[in-house]
Structure formats: C-alpha cells, structure tokens
Write a protein that holds these residues in place. Structure first.
Motif, PDB file in Angstrom:
ATOM      1  N   TYR A 147       8.438  16.494 -23.558  1.00  0.00           N
ATOM      2  CA  TYR A 147       8.172  15.735 -22.464  1.00  0.00           C
ATOM      3  C   TYR A 147       8.199  16.411 -21.290  1.00  0.00           C
ATOM      4  CZ  TYR A 147       8.522  12.043 -25.899  1.00  0.00           C
ATOM      5  OH  TYR A 147       8.288  11.208 -26.935  1.00  0.00           O
ATOM      6  N   ALA A 148       9.067  17.532 -21.044  1.00  0.00           N
ATOM      7  CA  ALA A 148       8.955  17.955 -19.720  1.00  0.00           C
ATOM      8  C   ALA A 148       7.799  18.856 -19.222  1.00  0.00           C
ATOM      9  CB  ALA A 148      10.213  19.300 -19.718  1.00  0.00           C
ATOM     10  N   ARG A 149       7.220  19.385 -20.444  1.00  0.00           N
ATOM     11  CA  ARG A 149       5.727  19.865 -20.128  1.00  0.00           C
ATOM     12  C   ARG A 149       4.835  18.711 -19.579  1.00  0.00           C
ATOM     13  NH1 ARG A 149       7.061  22.317 -25.250  1.00  0.00           N
ATOM     14  NH2 ARG A 149       5.351  20.925 -26.357  1.00  0.00           N
ATOM     15  N   HIS A 150       5.163  17.626 -20.222  1.00  0.00           N
ATOM     16  CA  HIS A 150       4.135  16.487 -19.596  1.00  0.00           C
ATOM     17  C   HIS A 150       4.755  15.658 -18.207  1.00  0.00           C
ATOM     18  CE1 HIS A 150       2.714  17.078 -23.597  1.00  0.00           C
ATOM     19  NE2 HIS A 150       1.618  16.664 -23.202  1.00  0.00           N
ATOM     20  N   GLY A 151       5.564  16.378 -17.606  1.00  0.00           N
ATOM     21  CA  GLY A 151       5.897  15.911 -16.243  1.00  0.00           C
ATOM     22  C   GLY A 151       7.109  14.924 -16.160  1.00  0.00           C
ATOM     23  N   TRP A 152       8.000  14.751 -17.325  1.00  0.00           N
ATOM     24  CA  TRP A 152       8.971  13.910 -17.503  1.00  0.00           C
ATOM     25  C   TRP A 152      10.227  14.540 -16.994  1.00  0.00           C
ATOM     26  CZ3 TRP A 152       8.811   8.532 -19.413  1.00  0.00           C
ATOM     27  CH2 TRP A 152       7.610   8.492 -19.977  1.00  0.00           C
ATOM     28  N   LYS A 153      11.112  13.906 -16.439  1.00  0.00           N
ATOM     29  CA  LYS A 153      12.538  14.396 -15.731  1.00  0.00           C
ATOM     30  C   LYS A 153      13.434  13.419 -15.945  1.00  0.00           C
ATOM     31  CE  LYS A 153      10.223  16.770 -11.974  1.00  0.00           C
ATOM     32  NZ  LYS A 153       9.031  17.146 -12.565  1.00  0.00           N
ATOM     33  N   PRO A 154      14.673  14.045 -16.412  1.00  0.00           N
ATOM     34  CA  PRO A 154      15.677  13.044 -16.577  1.00  0.00           C
ATOM     35  C   PRO A 154      16.190  12.459 -15.189  1.00  0.00           C
ATOM     36  CG  PRO A 154      16.080  15.407 -17.299  1.00  0.00           C
ATOM     37  CD  PRO A 154      14.755  15.454 -16.672  1.00  0.00           C
ATOM     38  N   ASP A 155      16.732  11.236 -15.755  1.00  0.00           N
ATOM     39  CA  ASP A 155      16.946  10.645 -14.296  1.00  0.00           C
ATOM     40  C   ASP A 155      18.509  10.260 -14.194  1.00  0.00           C
ATOM     41  OD1 ASP A 155      17.602   8.332 -16.072  1.00  0.00           O
ATOM     42  OD2 ASP A 155      15.978   7.158 -15.280  1.00  0.00           O
ATOM     43  N   GLY A 156      19.342  11.079 -14.937  1.00  0.00           N
ATOM     44  CA  GLY A 156      20.859  10.771 -15.029  1.00  0.00           C
ATOM     45  C   GLY A 156      21.338   9.758 -15.926  1.00  0.00           C
TER      46      GLY A 156
END
Length: 178
Positions: A147-156
């Motif tokens: 998911y990180a490779r596809h632009g996703w970021k943890p939101d906390g």
C-alpha cells in the motif's frame, strides 16, 4: 465491470464465485496471519470458513459494495472488496473504503494486486471520490509495503486485531487524474 489485460480479466463477482472467493481468501489470510504468529488452527477451522463465506455472500449481494475477481486461465487468482467507509469519522461522500485485496499465494508478485488496486482507484474516480481508506494488520508488513508503494499513508488510527496486534488505518489521497 469487466477489464481485461494481457493475462488477467477483472470482473464483478457473482454468487457463483462464492466458494472460490472464500477458498482464496482463506489461503491468503492464512499465509499472512501465520507469518504474523497466529496458529493455523485459529485460521482454518470450519467455523472460521463459515463466517468468511457469510461475509463474502453479504458483500457480493450488497448494492453499496463492489466485489471484483481477478481471473487468469479460468481461475480466480485475486479478489477485491470495496464500499463506503465503516467508521463514522470518515465522509462517505469523499472517501471509499478498500475492505480487502487478496491474491492467491503462489501468484504474489505477478502484478495482480496492483491491477486490483488500479481498479479500486478507478472506481473511486468514477464515483467522484477524493480518496480511500483501509486497514492493514500491523504484523502484515508485506501488505503495508504494497500500500505504501501505491501512495497510502498511515493516519494514526488503530483498532485491536488478532494476536494482540492492531489494525492500522491508512489513507490514500487522489491527485488529479492524468
């Protein structure tokens, strides 16, 4: 929805796909949960399979959700489920939730997950949504990296998950389509 690439057909799931979907989901989740320390017995019991089958049946029949199958050589090799966000703090008029992407173990690394992800993004755009949300088990580093490779970021945001590990919420913000 039907999308075909040179090797893979993406199509909307039907109730006829239910058993192959449940089998694939069972295999994929067993692989990542066992890698995270859960026992096979917890993952493959008849009761757990029955719960998964009921969940997938509801998803396929739910008009607010989309379930896609990735098919190669007449075999379902990947699945995707998406719909409105489940959490009240998310705006359903702006965000769609990626409930699940699973690829059959042995088919990992062949681009199937990326094709399903691209279909998810296109469905968001088609619905005029500006982003996506998902949850990934914190011990599933493979999924988090995908998911990180596809632009996703943890939101906390976190919530309790199996094996005394949390689910981590991640968000994707869509830029303008090109």
């Amino acid at each position: 929805m039907i999308v075909t690439t040179s090797q893979t057909l993406l199509r909307t799931a039907s109730l006829d796909d239910l058993d192959p979907i449940v089998d694939l989901h069972s295999q994929a989740r067993t692989a990542y949960y066992q890698a995270g320390g859960l026992s096979e017995a917890e993952l493959t019991s008849p009761e757990a399979r029955s719960v998964r089958r009921e969940m997938w049946m509801r998803a396929v029949q739910d008009d607010t959700r989309t379930v896609l199958c990735a098919v190669r050589e007449s075999e379902i090799v990947g699945i995707l489920a998406m719909g409105p966000p489940l959490e009240a703090d998310l705006d359903a008029s702006a965000v769609g939730q990626l409930h699940q992407i699973h690829v059959r173990p042995g088919r990992w690394g062949q681009g199937i997950g990326s094709q399903l992800h691209a279909a998810f993004v296109q469905l968001l755009r088609d619905a005029s949504l500006t982003g996506g949300v998902l949850e990934a088990w914190e011990r599933n580093s493979r999924a988090q990296a995908f998911y990180a490779r596809h632009g996703w970021k943890p939101d906390g945001h976190r919530r309790p998950g199996p094996g005394q590990a949390n689910y981590l919420r991640m968000q994707l913000v869509l830029g303008p389509s090109s």
